[in-house]
Scaffold this motif. Structure first.
Motif, PDB file in Angstrom:
ATOM      1  N   PRO A 196       0.807  -1.227   0.000  1.00 48.88           N
ATOM      2  CA  PRO A 196       0.000   0.000   0.000  1.00 48.88           C
ATOM      3  C   PRO A 196       0.839   1.275   0.000  1.00 48.88           C
ATOM      4  N   PHE A 197       0.261   2.322  -0.556  1.00 48.53           N
ATOM      5  CA  PHE A 197       0.826   3.665  -0.466  1.00 48.53           C
ATOM      6  C   PHE A 197      -0.325   4.659  -0.557  1.00 48.53           C
ATOM      7  N   ALA A 198      -0.065   5.901  -0.177  1.00 49.70           N
ATOM      8  CA  ALA A 198      -1.126   6.894  -0.056  1.00 49.70           C
ATOM      9  C   ALA A 198      -1.220   7.760  -1.307  1.00 49.70           C
ATOM     10  N   VAL A 199      -2.323   8.481  -1.418  1.00 52.58           N
ATOM     11  CA  VAL A 199      -2.497   9.464  -2.484  1.00 52.58           C
ATOM     12  C   VAL A 199      -1.353  10.480  -2.413  1.00 52.58           C
ATOM     13  N   GLU A 200      -0.845  10.881  -3.572  1.00 55.79           N
ATOM     14  CA  GLU A 200       0.287  11.798  -3.730  1.00 55.79           C
ATOM     15  C   GLU A 200       1.622  11.117  -3.458  1.00 55.79           C
ATOM     16  N   GLU A 201       1.598   9.821  -3.199  1.00 58.72           N
ATOM     17  CA  GLU A 201       2.838   9.050  -3.119  1.00 58.72           C
ATOM     18  C   GLU A 201       2.946   8.163  -4.363  1.00 58.72           C
ATOM     19  N   LYS A 202       4.128   7.589  -4.573  1.00 59.24           N
ATOM     20  CA  LYS A 202       4.372   6.762  -5.757  1.00 59.24           C
ATOM     21  C   LYS A 202       4.565   5.295  -5.418  1.00 59.24           C
ATOM     22  N   GLY A 203       4.668   4.978  -4.121  1.00 57.13           N
ATOM     23  CA  GLY A 203       4.894   3.598  -3.740  1.00 57.13           C
ATOM     24  C   GLY A 203       6.326   3.171  -3.946  1.00 57.13           C
ATOM     25  N   GLU A 204       6.550   1.869  -3.963  1.00 58.41           N
ATOM     26  CA  GLU A 204       7.892   1.323  -4.154  1.00 58.41           C
ATOM     27  C   GLU A 204       8.279   1.353  -5.633  1.00 58.41           C
ATOM     28  N   THR A 205       9.523   0.965  -5.904  1.00 58.61           N
ATOM     29  CA  THR A 205      10.043   1.008  -7.272  1.00 58.61           C
ATOM     30  C   THR A 205      10.315  -0.398  -7.790  1.00 58.61           C
ATOM     31  N   LEU A 206       9.880  -0.651  -9.025  1.00 56.06           N
ATOM     32  CA  LEU A 206      10.139  -1.931  -9.683  1.00 56.06           C
ATOM     33  C   LEU A 206      11.296  -1.755 -10.665  1.00 56.06           C
ATOM     34  N   ALA A 207      12.182  -2.734 -10.724  1.00 54.97           N
ATOM     35  CA  ALA A 207      13.254  -2.759 -11.724  1.00 54.97           C
ATOM     36  C   ALA A 207      12.893  -3.797 -12.773  1.00 54.97           C
ATOM     37  N   ILE A 208      12.828  -3.390 -14.019  1.00 56.54           N
ATOM     38  CA  ILE A 208      12.413  -4.277 -15.113  1.00 56.54           C
ATOM     39  C   ILE A 208      13.562  -5.218 -15.481  1.00 56.54           C
ATOM     40  N   SER A 209      13.277  -6.521 -15.438  1.00 54.14           N
ATOM     41  CA  SER A 209      14.278  -7.557 -15.714  1.00 54.14           C
ATOM     42  C   SER A 209      14.141  -8.066 -17.150  1.00 54.14           C
ATOM     43  N   GLN A 210      15.043  -8.962 -17.499  1.00 51.79           N
ATOM     44  CA  GLN A 210      14.953  -9.595 -18.813  1.00 51.79           C
ATOM     45  C   GLN A 210      13.648 -10.383 -18.941  1.00 51.79           C
ATOM     46  N   GLU A 211      13.231 -11.046 -17.876  1.00 50.57           N
ATOM     47  CA  GLU A 211      11.970 -11.796 -17.898  1.00 50.57           C
ATOM     48  C   GLU A 211      10.781 -10.866 -18.137  1.00 50.57           C
ATOM     49  N   ASP A 212      10.825  -9.676 -17.536  1.00 49.76           N
ATOM     50  CA  ASP A 212       9.754  -8.697 -17.751  1.00 49.76           C
ATOM     51  C   ASP A 212       9.719  -8.244 -19.214  1.00 49.76           C
ATOM     52  N   TYR A 213      10.901  -8.033 -19.772  1.00 46.62           N
ATOM     53  CA  TYR A 213      10.972  -7.636 -21.184  1.00 46.62           C
ATOM     54  C   TYR A 213      10.477  -8.768 -22.083  1.00 46.62           C
ATOM     55  N   ASP A 214      10.869  -9.998 -21.793  1.00 50.22           N
ATOM     56  CA  ASP A 214      10.418 -11.143 -22.585  1.00 50.22           C
ATOM     57  C   ASP A 214       8.898 -11.280 -22.515  1.00 50.22           C
ATOM     58  N   ARG A 215       8.340 -10.976 -21.352  1.00 56.87           N
ATOM     59  CA  ARG A 215       6.884 -11.033 -21.179  1.00 56.87           C
ATOM     60  C   ARG A 215       6.209  -9.984 -22.070  1.00 56.87           C
ATOM     61  N   TYR A 216       6.797  -8.815 -22.121  1.00 61.12           N
ATOM     62  CA  TYR A 216       6.278  -7.751 -22.994  1.00 61.12           C
ATOM     63  C   TYR A 216       6.278  -8.215 -24.446  1.00 61.12           C
ATOM     64  N   ILE A 217       7.372  -8.812 -24.900  1.00 59.33           N
ATOM     65  CA  ILE A 217       7.470  -9.294 -26.287  1.00 59.33           C
ATOM     66  C   ILE A 217       6.437 -10.389 -26.547  1.00 59.33           C
ATOM     67  N   TRP A 218       6.208 -11.262 -25.563  1.00 55.37           N
ATOM     68  CA  TRP A 218       5.230 -12.341 -25.737  1.00 55.37           C
ATOM     69  C   TRP A 218       3.832 -11.780 -25.971  1.00 55.37           C
ATOM     70  N   TYR A 219       3.454 -10.808 -25.167  1.00 55.48           N
ATOM     71  CA  TYR A 219       2.117 -10.223 -25.335  1.00 55.48           C
ATOM     72  C   TYR A 219       2.000  -9.488 -26.670  1.00 55.48           C
ATOM     73  N   VAL A 220       3.049  -8.806 -27.094  1.00 53.71           N
ATOM     74  CA  VAL A 220       3.031  -8.140 -28.400  1.00 53.71           C
ATOM     75  C   VAL A 220       2.817  -9.164 -29.510  1.00 53.71           C
ATOM     76  N   ASN A 221       3.542 -10.276 -29.451  1.00 52.38           N
ATOM     77  CA  ASN A 221       3.452 -11.298 -30.494  1.00 52.38           C
ATOM     78  C   ASN A 221       2.123 -12.051 -30.478  1.00 52.38           C
ATOM     79  N   ASN A 222       1.433 -12.041 -29.319  1.00 55.84           N
ATOM     80  CA  ASN A 222       0.176 -12.768 -29.199  1.00 55.84           C
ATOM     81  C   ASN A 222      -1.055 -11.866 -29.202  1.00 55.84           C
ATOM     82  N   GLY A 223      -0.853 -10.609 -29.557  1.00 56.35           N
ATOM     83  CA  GLY A 223      -1.992  -9.714 -29.744  1.00 56.35           C
ATOM     84  C   GLY A 223      -2.607  -9.157 -28.484  1.00 56.35           C
TER      85      GLY A 223
END
Length: 341
Positions: free
Chosen positions: A30-57
């Motif tokens: 959880p985080f409050a209004v006007e806050e941004k919460g924690e930070t995610l670092a995009i990994s190779q697996e995250d990028y591969d997931r993006y490519i998979w969804y692009v290729n599968n519509g």
């Protein structure tokens, strides 16, 4: 149907499943209004997931390896652009795996009494294994608008995020007839076009859900008609004002003792809906419960000061209500509580 949950058709809920993800994230991270919460670092697996969804519509938002994105921006990607890859990335980041997310989300829904929704193999709703009913979707949508951060996100029309750039909200009903969200969904003929909408009447949230529409345009026009007709039929009303007399204590030694509401109470209901009241007292304090249809509202109440036991003089002057046995005076006419309706 007649409104019973088991009479609503269960079918794939498509990207409206992202409402569940958003609620789970706001519970676990959880985080409050006007806050941004924690930070995610995009990994190779995250990028591969993006490519998979692009290729599968599947709808997606661009990411790059090493990118850092806040929870808030990631949720914007999920709700505005209906990003499938970011939905799965958020779930795995927050819960460790999709399986862990499924278990968490299942338990969360069960605690809310939402029983006709099944969490499928992903967090995005892209797979048809995630199913629900219109009744459940409306309840889930209400939970979204009750969360200040998610309510802010779903009412946003456009937003800038790192790498992916400007996101445009897929919900084209925003701003019409007071609509402030919530989520579109479509994965083909299996789901049809789904749309969950929401608006406020006073402080109360009203949500509607449509599943299985044959086109995006029809899902918008039909949902707008549902909302406007609902606005004609469902209204907020003041049920009780602070200081209103809501009932009496009645006893032969005090006469009527007023019980008044401690605060204002408002509620919503269908025009002509049956209203039932229940006044539960414990001494001078208590709770007034008012039920309109399936919704229940309550307010604390207080009775005027009164003598809980009759005086000796009262007892002598009211022999009909009292009797002596073995020299002991026993009460046989107890105080009663009456509710004004």
């Amino acid at each position: 149907g007649n409104g019973k949950d088991d009479e609503f058709e269960i079918r794939p809920m498509a990207s409206t499943a992202k409402m569940i993800l958003g609620l789970a994230i706001m519970q676990a991270k959880p985080f409050a209004v006007e806050e941004k919460g924690e930070t995610l670092a995009i990994s190779q697996e995250d990028y591969d997931r993006y490519i998979w969804y692009v290729n599968n519509g599947g709808s997606s938002t661009e990411v790059i390896v090493g990118e850092e994105i806040s929870e808030y921006d990631a949720l914007m990607s999920v709700f505005l652009a209906s990003s499938n890859n970011m939905a799965d990335t958020l779930a795995i980041w927050a819960f460790g795996s999709l399986e862990n997310y499924h278990n968490y989300a299942k338990q969360m829904l069960a605690e809310w009494g939402i029983n006709n929704t099944t969490i499928g193999i992903d967090a995005s709703g892209f797979d048809a294994s995630t199913t629900s009913t219109a009744a459940d979707l409306a309840r889930i949508g209400q939970k979204v608008l009750e969360n200040p951060v998610l309510a802010e996100i779903v009412r946003t029309k456009s937003y800038e995020v790192p790498v992916a750039g400007t996101l445009e909200n897929t919900n084209k009903l925003l701003g019409q007839s007071g609509i402030v969200g919530i989520k579109t969904g479509y994965i083909g003929a299996a789901s049809g076009y789904c749309l969950v909408t929401g608006y406020f009447t006073g402080e109360h949230v009203i949500t509607t859900a449509l599943m299985g529409s044959v086109s995006r345009e029809l899902s918008f026009s039909d949902s707008l008609e549902i909302v406007t007709k609902t606005q004609d039929l469902v209204n907020e009303r003041t049920l009780v004002k602070a200081g209103d007399v809501v009932g009496y204590y009645n006893s032969w030694w005090t006469g009527p003792v007023r019980i008044t509401a401690d605060a204002n109470l408002s509620g919503i209901g269908w025009n002509g809906a049956e209203m039932n009241t229940n006044l539960d007292m414990n001494g001078r304090t208590g709770v007034l419960k008012i039920k309109i249809g399936a919704s229940e509202y309550q307010v604390t109440v207080t009775a005027e000061e009164y003598t809980p036991e009759p005086s000796f003089g009262n007892r002598l002057g009211h022999l009909f209500g009292w009797q002596k046995e073995g020299g002991i005076v026993e009460e046989v006419n107890e105080a009663s509580t009456e509710t004004l309706t």
